[in-house]
Scaffold this motif. Structure first.
Motif, PDB file in Angstrom:
ATOM      1  N   GLY A 182      28.986  49.786  60.364  1.00  0.00           N
ATOM      2  CA  GLY A 182      29.937  50.096  61.331  1.00  0.00           C
ATOM      3  C   GLY A 182      29.792  51.347  61.517  1.00  0.00           C
ATOM      4  O   GLY A 182      29.158  52.208  60.814  1.00  0.00           O
ATOM      5  N   ALA A 183      30.395  52.077  62.765  1.00  0.00           N
ATOM      6  CA  ALA A 183      30.269  53.283  63.093  1.00  0.00           C
ATOM      7  C   ALA A 183      31.127  54.096  61.989  1.00  0.00           C
ATOM      8  O   ALA A 183      32.067  53.686  61.278  1.00  0.00           O
ATOM      9  N   ASP A 213      21.153  38.725  53.930  1.00  0.00           N
ATOM     10  CA  ASP A 213      21.206  37.430  54.079  1.00  0.00           C
ATOM     11  C   ASP A 213      22.519  37.339  55.024  1.00  0.00           C
ATOM     12  O   ASP A 213      22.332  36.574  56.032  1.00  0.00           O
ATOM     13  N   THR A 214      23.382  38.172  54.647  1.00  0.00           N
ATOM     14  CA  THR A 214      24.569  38.099  55.507  1.00  0.00           C
ATOM     15  C   THR A 214      25.251  39.393  55.818  1.00  0.00           C
ATOM     16  O   THR A 214      24.960  40.355  55.041  1.00  0.00           O
ATOM     17  N   MET A 215      25.663  39.770  57.016  1.00  0.00           N
ATOM     18  CA  MET A 215      26.223  41.387  57.201  1.00  0.00           C
ATOM     19  C   MET A 215      27.658  41.065  57.622  1.00  0.00           C
ATOM     20  O   MET A 215      28.040  40.111  58.499  1.00  0.00           O
ATOM     21  N   ILE A 216      28.591  42.262  57.250  1.00  0.00           N
ATOM     22  CA  ILE A 216      29.767  42.192  57.882  1.00  0.00           C
ATOM     23  C   ILE A 216      29.814  43.352  58.901  1.00  0.00           C
ATOM     24  O   ILE A 216      29.483  44.364  58.184  1.00  0.00           O
ATOM     25  N   VAL A 217      30.057  43.051  60.001  1.00  0.00           N
ATOM     26  CA  VAL A 217      30.097  44.308  61.009  1.00  0.00           C
ATOM     27  C   VAL A 217      31.532  44.570  61.415  1.00  0.00           C
ATOM     28  O   VAL A 217      32.148  43.947  62.080  1.00  0.00           O
ATOM     29  N   MET A 218      31.902  45.860  61.295  1.00  0.00           N
ATOM     30  CA  MET A 218      33.157  46.418  61.623  1.00  0.00           C
ATOM     31  C   MET A 218      32.911  47.153  63.082  1.00  0.00           C
ATOM     32  O   MET A 218      32.298  47.933  63.050  1.00  0.00           O
ATOM     33  N   GLN A 219      33.780  46.594  63.906  1.00  0.00           N
ATOM     34  CA  GLN A 219      33.950  46.960  65.316  1.00  0.00           C
ATOM     35  C   GLN A 219      35.389  47.567  65.388  1.00  0.00           C
ATOM     36  O   GLN A 219      36.158  47.264  64.589  1.00  0.00           O
ATOM     37  N   LYS A 220      35.637  48.159  66.796  1.00  0.00           N
ATOM     38  CA  LYS A 220      36.724  48.696  66.857  1.00  0.00           C
ATOM     39  C   LYS A 220      37.828  47.699  66.879  1.00  0.00           C
ATOM     40  O   LYS A 220      39.155  48.085  66.284  1.00  0.00           O
ATOM     41  N   ASP A 221      37.646  46.543  67.401  1.00  0.00           N
ATOM     42  CA  ASP A 221      38.777  45.529  67.375  1.00  0.00           C
ATOM     43  C   ASP A 221      38.326  44.432  66.742  1.00  0.00           C
ATOM     44  O   ASP A 221      39.239  43.361  67.136  1.00  0.00           O
ATOM     45  N   ASP A 222      37.426  44.124  66.217  1.00  0.00           N
ATOM     46  CA  ASP A 222      37.216  43.056  65.129  1.00  0.00           C
ATOM     47  C   ASP A 222      36.158  43.196  64.196  1.00  0.00           C
ATOM     48  O   ASP A 222      35.446  44.458  63.924  1.00  0.00           O
ATOM     49  N   ILE A 251      26.317  41.796  69.002  1.00  0.00           N
ATOM     50  CA  ILE A 251      27.104  42.383  68.020  1.00  0.00           C
ATOM     51  C   ILE A 251      26.854  43.831  68.249  1.00  0.00           C
ATOM     52  O   ILE A 251      27.340  44.966  68.221  1.00  0.00           O
ATOM     53  N   PHE A 252      25.379  44.063  67.888  1.00  0.00           N
ATOM     54  CA  PHE A 252      24.703  45.483  67.472  1.00  0.00           C
ATOM     55  C   PHE A 252      24.708  46.371  68.866  1.00  0.00           C
ATOM     56  O   PHE A 252      24.862  47.422  68.711  1.00  0.00           O
ATOM     57  N   GLU A 253      24.654  45.417  70.024  1.00  0.00           N
ATOM     58  CA  GLU A 253      24.473  46.280  71.230  1.00  0.00           C
ATOM     59  C   GLU A 253      25.954  46.893  71.520  1.00  0.00           C
ATOM     60  O   GLU A 253      25.847  48.012  72.361  1.00  0.00           O
ATOM     61  N   SER A 254      26.941  46.532  70.979  1.00  0.00           N
ATOM     62  CA  SER A 254      28.203  47.249  71.413  1.00  0.00           C
ATOM     63  C   SER A 254      28.769  48.061  70.106  1.00  0.00           C
ATOM     64  O   SER A 254      30.093  48.496  70.313  1.00  0.00           O
ATOM     65  N   LEU A 255      27.863  48.264  69.375  1.00  0.00           N
ATOM     66  CA  LEU A 255      28.378  48.961  68.086  1.00  0.00           C
ATOM     67  C   LEU A 255      28.512  50.593  68.276  1.00  0.00           C
ATOM     68  O   LEU A 255      29.412  51.260  67.914  1.00  0.00           O
ATOM     69  N   PHE A 256      27.541  51.179  69.232  1.00  0.00           N
ATOM     70  CA  PHE A 256      27.798  52.608  69.521  1.00  0.00           C
ATOM     71  C   PHE A 256      27.835  52.757  71.011  1.00  0.00           C
ATOM     72  O   PHE A 256      27.259  51.740  71.839  1.00  0.00           O
ATOM     73  N   PRO A 257      28.281  53.835  71.449  1.00  0.00           N
ATOM     74  CA  PRO A 257      28.003  54.083  72.928  1.00  0.00           C
ATOM     75  C   PRO A 257      26.754  54.177  73.345  1.00  0.00           C
ATOM     76  O   PRO A 257      25.805  54.650  72.641  1.00  0.00           O
ATOM     77  N   LYS A 258      26.237  53.925  74.426  1.00  0.00           N
ATOM     78  CA  LYS A 258      24.968  53.488  74.920  1.00  0.00           C
ATOM     79  C   LYS A 258      24.263  54.803  75.675  1.00  0.00           C
ATOM     80  O   LYS A 258      23.133  54.777  75.806  1.00  0.00           O
ATOM     81  N   ASP A 281      17.907  47.252  70.556  1.00  0.00           N
ATOM     82  CA  ASP A 281      16.526  46.514  71.276  1.00  0.00           C
ATOM     83  C   ASP A 281      16.510  45.207  70.477  1.00  0.00           C
ATOM     84  O   ASP A 281      16.301  44.795  69.016  1.00  0.00           O
ATOM     85  N   ASN A 282      16.994  44.170  71.112  1.00  0.00           N
ATOM     86  CA  ASN A 282      17.145  42.799  70.725  1.00  0.00           C
ATOM     87  C   ASN A 282      15.698  42.053  70.052  1.00  0.00           C
ATOM     88  O   ASN A 282      15.865  41.353  69.001  1.00  0.00           O
ATOM     89  N   SER A 283      14.875  42.490  70.681  1.00  0.00           N
ATOM     90  CA  SER A 283      13.345  41.963  70.511  1.00  0.00           C
ATOM     91  C   SER A 283      12.773  42.456  69.273  1.00  0.00           C
ATOM     92  O   SER A 283      12.114  41.850  68.438  1.00  0.00           O
ATOM     93  N   THR A 284      13.010  43.726  68.738  1.00  0.00           N
ATOM     94  CA  THR A 284      12.591  44.251  67.413  1.00  0.00           C
ATOM     95  C   THR A 284      13.811  44.051  66.466  1.00  0.00           C
ATOM     96  O   THR A 284      13.584  44.583  65.389  1.00  0.00           O
ATOM     97  N   GLY A 285      15.031  43.954  66.871  1.00  0.00           N
ATOM     98  CA  GLY A 285      16.063  44.102  65.895  1.00  0.00           C
ATOM     99  C   GLY A 285      16.352  45.624  65.409  1.00  0.00           C
ATOM    100  O   GLY A 285      16.678  45.709  64.027  1.00  0.00           O
ATOM    101  N   SER A 286      16.111  46.585  66.235  1.00  0.00           N
ATOM    102  CA  SER A 286      16.463  47.958  65.665  1.00  0.00           C
ATOM    103  C   SER A 286      17.052  48.820  66.994  1.00  0.00           C
ATOM    104  O   SER A 286      16.922  48.469  68.048  1.00  0.00           O
TER     105      SER A 286
END
Length: 264
Positions: A46-47, A218-227, A241-248, A254-259
């Motif tokens: 998370g951020a 295997d698993t990730m816990i992602v902390m976001q502002k509201d969830d 989920i990762f697209e909304s993790l940080f300001p753009k 990039d969903n295609s590369t996962g980075s």
């Protein structure tokens, strides 16, 4: 009890975390629900300032939960004694080590403290477990060195070996790759991945290395502002989920590369 339930090591139910004084209650995150399975590598990401350390401290009973429950091996953490907890959960924190004059063997042997007698004498079995932990982390050649002689990367491996020697179901690490270069960040996380497979232990770590966590966990816990979301990395990617993790404005996912990529 079904087979899947029997393999749940740590579970949270409607967990709310934060800080409480006599007058004010500050909620960092609420409605946290996840199940951590035996033998998995789990990354908590998370951020900055989102509450990862607060969540970890709550899970290891250093900080009380505001509400909800944490179940460790199906028992409420609140009713688990300190001595019981030390035989089920081991911790690797980022604080500076105060006992750097110890040898590597002596430091790893501290992991046997929950099992030794009141004067801390090691049995033959304890010594065998300590040596096995050193071998699993590939630092047997360092066993006689003093900890102040070690690099940051070597010292981190020693701390992981100490947690292994404690022989718990779950190991929790707070940002284990801090102060390491890119190669050693990848090395430590790859080591954790291997240890979950070899030992069957559950390993939970917090990290800023989201790209590496996506590749190795295997698993990730992602902390976001509201969830707070817990799932397999591939599912988290498909859910955006990762697209909304940080300001753009500066970086994008990039969903295609996962980075993540720097915006041009």
């Amino acid at each position: 009890m079904n087979e899947q339930t029997s393999h749940i090591i740590l579970k949270t139910e409607q967990l709310s975390i934060g800080y409480k004084t006599r007058k004010v209650e500050t909620v960092i995150a609420s409605n946290i629900n996840f199940e951590l399975q035996k033998g998995q590598l789990i990354g908590l990401v998370g951020a900055n300032g989102i509450g990862k350390s607060t969540l970890l401290r709550t899970l290891i009973k250093v900080q009380p939960a505001l509400s909800g429950s944490i179940l460790l091996n199906e028992k409420d953490l609140k009713s688990t004694s300190t001595s019981e907890l030390a035989k089920q959960l081991s911790i690797v924190l980022t604080e500076q080590l105060s006992s750097k004059n110890l040898s590597v063997f002596e430091l790893v042997a501290l992991g046997r403290h929950p099992y030794t007698n009141w004067v801390g004498n090691l049995s033959d079995e304890d010594i065998t477990i300590v040596n096995s932990a050193l071998e699993q982390v590939n630092i047997s050649d360092l066993k006689d060195k003093r900890c102040y002689e070690l690099s940051d990367g070597q010292l981190q491996k020693v701390m992981i070996a100490r947690a292994l020697a404690q022989d718990t179901d779950i190991i929790v690490l707070d940002e284990p790759t801090t102060h390491l270069d890119m190669y050693h960040k990848a090395y430590i996380l790859k080591l954790l991945q291997r240890l979950t497979k070899e030992t069957g232990k559950t390993i939970l770590f917090s990290s800023h290395e989201i790209d590496l966590a996506i590749q190795l966990c295997d698993t990730m816990i992602v902390m976001q502002k509201d969830d707070v979301v817990c799932d397999q990395p591939c599912n988290l990617i498909s859910q955006g989920i990762f697209e909304s993790l940080f300001p753009k404005d500066l970086i994008s996912f990039d969903n295609s590369t996962g980075s993540f990529r720097v915006s041009k």
